[in-house]
Design an enzyme around this catalytic site. Structure first.
Site, short mmCIF file in Angstrom:
data_model
loop_
_atom_site.label_atom_id
_atom_site.label_comp_id
_atom_site.label_asym_id
_atom_site.label_seq_id
_atom_site.Cartn_x
_atom_site.Cartn_y
_atom_site.Cartn_z
N ASP A 121 -2.23 10.65 -2.10
CA ASP A 121 -2.55 9.55 -3.00
C ASP A 121 -2.85 10.07 -4.40
O ASP A 121 -2.68 9.36 -5.38
CB ASP A 121 -3.73 8.75 -2.45
CG ASP A 121 -3.29 8.04 -1.18
OD1 ASP A 121 -3.35 8.66 -0.11
OD2 ASP A 121 -2.82 6.89 -1.28
N ASN A 130 -5.82 12.32 0.35
CA ASN A 130 -4.93 11.52 1.20
C ASN A 130 -5.80 10.74 2.18
O ASN A 130 -7.03 10.88 2.21
CB ASN A 130 -3.92 12.42 1.91
CG ASN A 130 -2.79 11.64 2.54
OD1 ASN A 130 -2.17 10.79 1.86
ND2 ASN A 130 -2.50 11.84 3.79
N LYS A 131 -5.17 9.92 2.99
CA LYS A 131 -5.88 9.05 3.93
C LYS A 131 -6.91 9.81 4.74
O LYS A 131 -6.65 10.94 5.18
CB LYS A 131 -4.84 8.38 4.83
CG LYS A 131 -5.38 7.45 5.88
CD LYS A 131 -6.23 6.31 5.32
CE LYS A 131 -5.50 5.44 4.33
NZ LYS A 131 -6.31 4.31 3.84
N ARG A 163 -7.47 -0.93 -6.68
CA ARG A 163 -7.81 0.18 -5.79
C ARG A 163 -7.98 1.43 -6.66
O ARG A 163 -7.19 1.64 -7.59
CB ARG A 163 -6.72 0.41 -4.72
CG ARG A 163 -6.61 -0.75 -3.74
CD ARG A 163 -5.69 -0.42 -2.58
NE ARG A 163 -6.31 0.52 -1.67
CZ ARG A 163 -5.64 1.21 -0.74
NH1 ARG A 163 -4.33 1.07 -0.62
NH2 ARG A 163 -6.26 2.04 0.07
N GLN A 180 -2.55 2.40 9.97
CA GLN A 180 -1.23 2.48 9.34
C GLN A 180 -0.27 3.34 10.14
O GLN A 180 0.94 3.17 10.06
CB GLN A 180 -1.34 3.04 7.90
CG GLN A 180 -1.89 2.06 6.89
CD GLN A 180 -3.37 2.29 6.68
OE1 GLN A 180 -4.08 2.70 7.59
NE2 GLN A 180 -3.85 2.00 5.49
N ARG A 217 0.85 -1.19 0.00
CA ARG A 217 0.00 0.00 0.00
C ARG A 217 0.88 1.24 0.00
O ARG A 217 2.09 1.13 0.11
CB ARG A 217 -0.92 -0.02 1.22
CG ARG A 217 -0.18 -0.36 2.52
CD ARG A 217 -0.63 0.35 3.71
NE ARG A 217 -0.47 1.79 3.61
CZ ARG A 217 0.68 2.43 3.81
NH1 ARG A 217 1.81 1.80 4.10
NH2 ARG A 217 0.73 3.75 3.71
N GLY A 218 0.22 2.43 -0.08
CA GLY A 218 0.99 3.67 -0.19
C GLY A 218 1.14 3.97 -1.68
O GLY A 218 1.51 3.07 -2.45
N ALA A 219 0.86 5.21 -2.06
CA ALA A 219 0.75 5.52 -3.48
C ALA A 219 1.97 5.11 -4.33
O ALA A 219 1.82 4.37 -5.32
CB ALA A 219 0.43 6.99 -3.65
O1 MRU Z 1 -4.70 3.18 2.02
P1 MRU Z 1 -3.21 3.43 1.93
O2 MRU Z 1 -2.48 2.94 3.14
O3 MRU Z 1 -2.64 2.95 0.64
O4 MRU Z 1 -3.13 5.01 1.95
C1 MRU Z 1 -1.86 5.58 1.94
C2 MRU Z 1 -1.87 7.01 2.28
O5 MRU Z 1 -2.88 7.65 2.42
C3 MRU Z 1 -0.55 7.63 2.34
O6 MRU Z 1 -0.55 8.69 3.24
C4 MRU Z 1 -0.23 8.13 0.92
O7 MRU Z 1 -0.33 7.08 0.00
C5 MRU Z 1 1.08 8.69 0.82
S1 MRU Z 1 2.27 7.42 0.70
C6 MRU Z 1 3.74 8.15 0.53
#
Ligand code: MRU
Length: 330
Positions: A229, A239-240, A84, A188, A50-52
């Site tokens: 994201d 973002n999250k 996703r 996370q 996970r994470g962009a």
């Molecule tokens: O659902 P996730 O864990 O993939 O979401 C990730 C986030 O929101 C992070 O803050 C974002 O991707 C930045 S990662 C450098």
């Protein structure tokens, strides 16, 4: 400042995608060796990766896997692409690798591994740039920094975005303490960011999402740093879930709210945050079985609440009027 190189959280090794299963951290460090596309799709859906930026690399490596193992590569790529919806990096990584398919599987793999290296280099550069900016914007003393979700090497292959900035500031002796929001629905922050902060040797406290804006209001935070994201053409940042209240609180308190992300997360084809598909996750992640729940995984922070967006190439200041709107901290 030189960052110490760490192992990549996702990589290609001997015909397989190798990744650390992020659902098991911090209790267990288990590495998975994935040799078929549908297992990788499952890993993306359940947030094992996970994470962009890491999702972009997973998508590209997944297409390489498909090129070696699947009869219908475009169909496999479509399954990866839609695993996703919110982070633009996933679709971008898939499309970039797929464009090399006419040249054969080795060309697809070369493109995917080039992306790996590029993401790592981008994060290194933006971490330095972001740290310079925070030093410029904040008082000249060790800082108390707030962050949300996980933006470290787990989310980005190597180095990190917002957490990369924090790591550089730490190496410069400029971090007093980090407040890591626990980050619902899947923690996370409490599970992954706290684990990374411990490995970096940073003094940190996990705080519940509901507490974070009030800590800012109480003057306990000097700056907020988050990842992204997807960044829309107008600077709106997705973002999250829980990022938006932090931006509101930061603007009200007059402290910097910094978005750190690579150019691969900037999506000029999407005009505003309202145009970004927001992932809805399973109600069971936040409510007991049988209890209805609304579980959006992301929110939109309007551009005017963002002090600066820092990428490896540029510093964008979507709101020059923020200072005028802000109330001076006590
Ligand atoms: O659902 P996730 O864990 O993939 O979401 C990730 C986030 O929101 C992070 O803050 C974002 O991707 C930045 S990662 C450098």
């Amino acid at each position: 400042v030189t960052l110490t190189r760490v192992e990549r959280c996702i990589d290609w090794q001997s015909g397989a995608v190798v990744l650390i299963d992020q659902t098991l951290l911090p209790q267990e460090e288990r590495w998975l060796r994935i040799t078929d596309v549908d297992t990788l799709v499952d890993c993306i859906v359940r947030l094992a990766v996970r994470g962009a930026p890491a999702l972009g690399v997973a998508g590209a490596l997944g297409v390489a896997l498909a090129a070696y193992t699947e009869a219908d590569v475009p169909a496999a790529a479509a399954r990866l692409r839609t695993a996703r919806p919110t982070a633009v990096n996933l679709a971008r990584g898939v499309d970039r690798a797929l464009a090399q398919l006419p040249a054969g599987p080795d060309a697809v793999l070369a493109e995917a591994t080039a992306m790996l290296a590029e993401e790592a280099a981008s994060c290194r550069a933006l971490a330095e740039r972001g740290a310079d900016l925070i030093e410029e914007l904040c008082p000249p003393r060790p800082l108390r920094l707030g962050t949300h979700c996980n933006t470290g090497w787990l989310a980005t292959v190597e180095w990190g975005t917002a957490l990369g900035v924090i790591a550089v500031l730490h190496r410069r002796g400029r971090v007093a303490q980090v407040f890591a929001d626990e980050t619902r629905p899947l923690l996370q922050g409490a599970r992954l960011t706290a684990w990374e902060l411990r490995r970096l040797g940073l003094d940190h406290r996990v705080v519940v999402d509901g507490a974070a804006p009030s800590l800012i209001a109480r003057g306990l935070v000097d700056a907020v740093l988050v990842g992204a994201d997807r960044i829309a053409a107008n600077g709106d940042t997705v973002n999250k879930i829980g990022t938006y209240p932090l931006a509101l609180a930061a603007a009200r308190a007059g402290i910097p709210f910094l978005v750190a992300a690579p150019e691969s997360t900037v999506d000029d084809a999407t005009p505003t945050g309202a145009d970004v598909p927001i992932e809805e996750r399973d109600p069971t992640e936040v409510a007991p079985d049988g209890t209805p729940a609304l579980n959006p995984a992301f929110d939109v922070t309007p551009a005017d609440l963002i002090t600066a967006i820092v990428t490896e190439q540029r510093t964008i200041r979507p709101s020059q009027q923020l200072a005028a709107l802000a109330v001076e901290p006590a």
